[in-house]
Write a protein that holds these residues in place. Structure first.
Motif, PDB file in Angstrom:
ATOM      1  N   HIS A  76       0.852  -1.182   0.000  1.00 21.98           N
ATOM      2  CA  HIS A  76       0.000   0.000   0.000  1.00 21.98           C
ATOM      3  C   HIS A  76       0.888   1.232   0.000  1.00 21.98           C
ATOM      4  CE1 HIS A  76       0.650  -0.205   4.411  1.00 21.98           C
ATOM      5  NE2 HIS A  76       0.510   1.108   4.346  1.00 21.98           N
ATOM      6  N   ASP A  78       1.621   5.098   1.436  1.00 24.44           N
ATOM      7  CA  ASP A  78       1.385   6.035   2.530  1.00 24.44           C
ATOM      8  C   ASP A  78       1.700   7.442   2.049  1.00 24.44           C
ATOM      9  OD1 ASP A  78       0.673   4.082   4.370  1.00 24.44           O
ATOM     10  OD2 ASP A  78       2.630   4.018   5.330  1.00 24.44           O
ATOM     11  N   TYR A  80       1.854  11.382   3.576  1.00 25.87           N
ATOM     12  CA  TYR A  80       1.901  12.111   4.831  1.00 25.87           C
ATOM     13  C   TYR A  80       1.395  13.535   4.650  1.00 25.87           C
ATOM     14  CZ  TYR A  80       4.302   8.174   6.787  1.00 25.87           C
ATOM     15  OH  TYR A  80       4.589   6.912   7.223  1.00 25.87           O
ATOM     16  N   ASP A 104      -9.567   7.010  11.562  1.00 24.49           N
ATOM     17  CA  ASP A 104      -8.445   7.084  12.505  1.00 24.49           C
ATOM     18  C   ASP A 104      -8.888   6.975  13.962  1.00 24.49           C
ATOM     19  OD1 ASP A 104      -9.656   9.536  12.816  1.00 24.49           O
ATOM     20  OD2 ASP A 104      -7.891  10.712  12.303  1.00 24.49           O
ATOM     21  N   PHE A 111      -3.430   7.577  11.145  1.00 27.65           N
ATOM     22  CA  PHE A 111      -3.654   7.286   9.724  1.00 27.65           C
ATOM     23  C   PHE A 111      -5.113   6.926   9.470  1.00 27.65           C
ATOM     24  CE2 PHE A 111      -2.696   3.290  11.747  1.00 27.65           C
ATOM     25  CZ  PHE A 111      -3.579   2.392  11.158  1.00 27.65           C
ATOM     26  N   VAL A 113      -7.364   4.842   6.222  1.00 30.12           N
ATOM     27  CA  VAL A 113      -7.164   3.948   5.081  1.00 30.12           C
ATOM     28  C   VAL A 113      -8.239   4.191   4.019  1.00 30.12           C
ATOM     29  CG1 VAL A 113      -6.913   1.539   4.337  1.00 30.12           C
ATOM     30  CG2 VAL A 113      -6.223   2.210   6.666  1.00 30.12           C
ATOM     31  N   PHE A 122      -4.499   2.792   0.160  1.00 31.87           N
ATOM     32  CA  PHE A 122      -3.489   3.795   0.500  1.00 31.87           C
ATOM     33  C   PHE A 122      -3.914   4.471   1.781  1.00 31.87           C
ATOM     34  CE2 PHE A 122      -6.431   6.379  -1.988  1.00 31.87           C
ATOM     35  CZ  PHE A 122      -6.450   7.607  -1.341  1.00 31.87           C
ATOM     36  N   CYS A 123      -2.954   5.083   2.452  1.00 35.04           N
ATOM     37  CA  CYS A 123      -3.240   5.754   3.727  1.00 35.04           C
ATOM     38  C   CYS A 123      -2.864   7.216   3.655  1.00 35.04           C
ATOM     39  CB  CYS A 123      -2.444   5.119   4.868  1.00 35.04           C
ATOM     40  SG  CYS A 123      -2.874   3.395   5.180  1.00 35.04           S
ATOM     41  N   CYS A 125      -1.534   9.652   6.268  1.00 37.56           N
ATOM     42  CA  CYS A 125      -0.891   9.532   7.587  1.00 37.56           C
ATOM     43  C   CYS A 125      -0.549  10.911   8.119  1.00 37.56           C
ATOM     44  CB  CYS A 125       0.388   8.727   7.468  1.00 37.56           C
ATOM     45  SG  CYS A 125       0.161   7.086   6.760  1.00 37.56           S
ATOM     46  N   ASP A 127       1.706  13.583   9.520  1.00 34.08           N
ATOM     47  CA  ASP A 127       3.137  13.854   9.392  1.00 34.08           C
ATOM     48  C   ASP A 127       3.669  14.364  10.708  1.00 34.08           C
ATOM     49  OD1 ASP A 127       5.647  14.243   8.400  1.00 34.08           O
ATOM     50  OD2 ASP A 127       5.125  16.014   7.205  1.00 34.08           O
TER      51      ASP A 127
END
Length: 127
Positions: A76, A78, A80, A104, A111, A113, A122-123, A125, A127
């Motif tokens: 996957h 990620d 940020y 989340d 994160f 999804v 994909f996520c 996330c 930062d």
């Protein structure tokens, strides 16, 4: 001594390369190049400058199922974003055609999804 160079960051199999390339180009600020069975997204500036994402037509493509052992994600991506921009980033990816599949937990996890239009996870996330 390396025998070659890495041309693409990653290649995603999908049923419609142009459509999926457009999704990621709009999401990440890239440019779609090519058409047909192989399409790439290139980046001229920022953290992805000089890199490429490629999308390859795969007849009979069966997307991963998240989470699933029988049809695993295999990988996957990620992405940020600053915490204060997470909700805006979510609105943007949903507007581009992504699907939220796991939140989340009211901010308890860093994160969220999603599935892209071809079903790849994909996520977003923190930062």
């Amino acid at each position: 001594m390396p025998i070659n160079t890495l041309r693409s960051v990653v290649v995603l199999d999908c049923p419609a390369p142009g459509r999926l390339a457009d999704f990621y180009a709009r999401m990440l600020g890239g440019r779609v190049e090519g058409e047909g069975r192989w399409v790439e997204v290139t980046f001229d500036s920022g953290a992805l400058a000089g890199r490429r994402l490629a999308f390859q037509e795969a007849e009979g493509h069966v997307p991963p199922q998240w989470p699933s052992a029988e049809r695993s994600q295999q990988f996957h991506l990620d992405f940020y974003v600053p915490r204060e921009e997470l909700d805006a980033a979510e609105r943007e990816v949903l507007g581009l055609g992504a699907e939220l599949v796991e939140g989340d937990d009211d901010g308890k996890r860093g994160f969220r999804v999603y599935l892209d239009p071809a079903g790849h996870p994909f996520c977003l996330c923190v930062d």
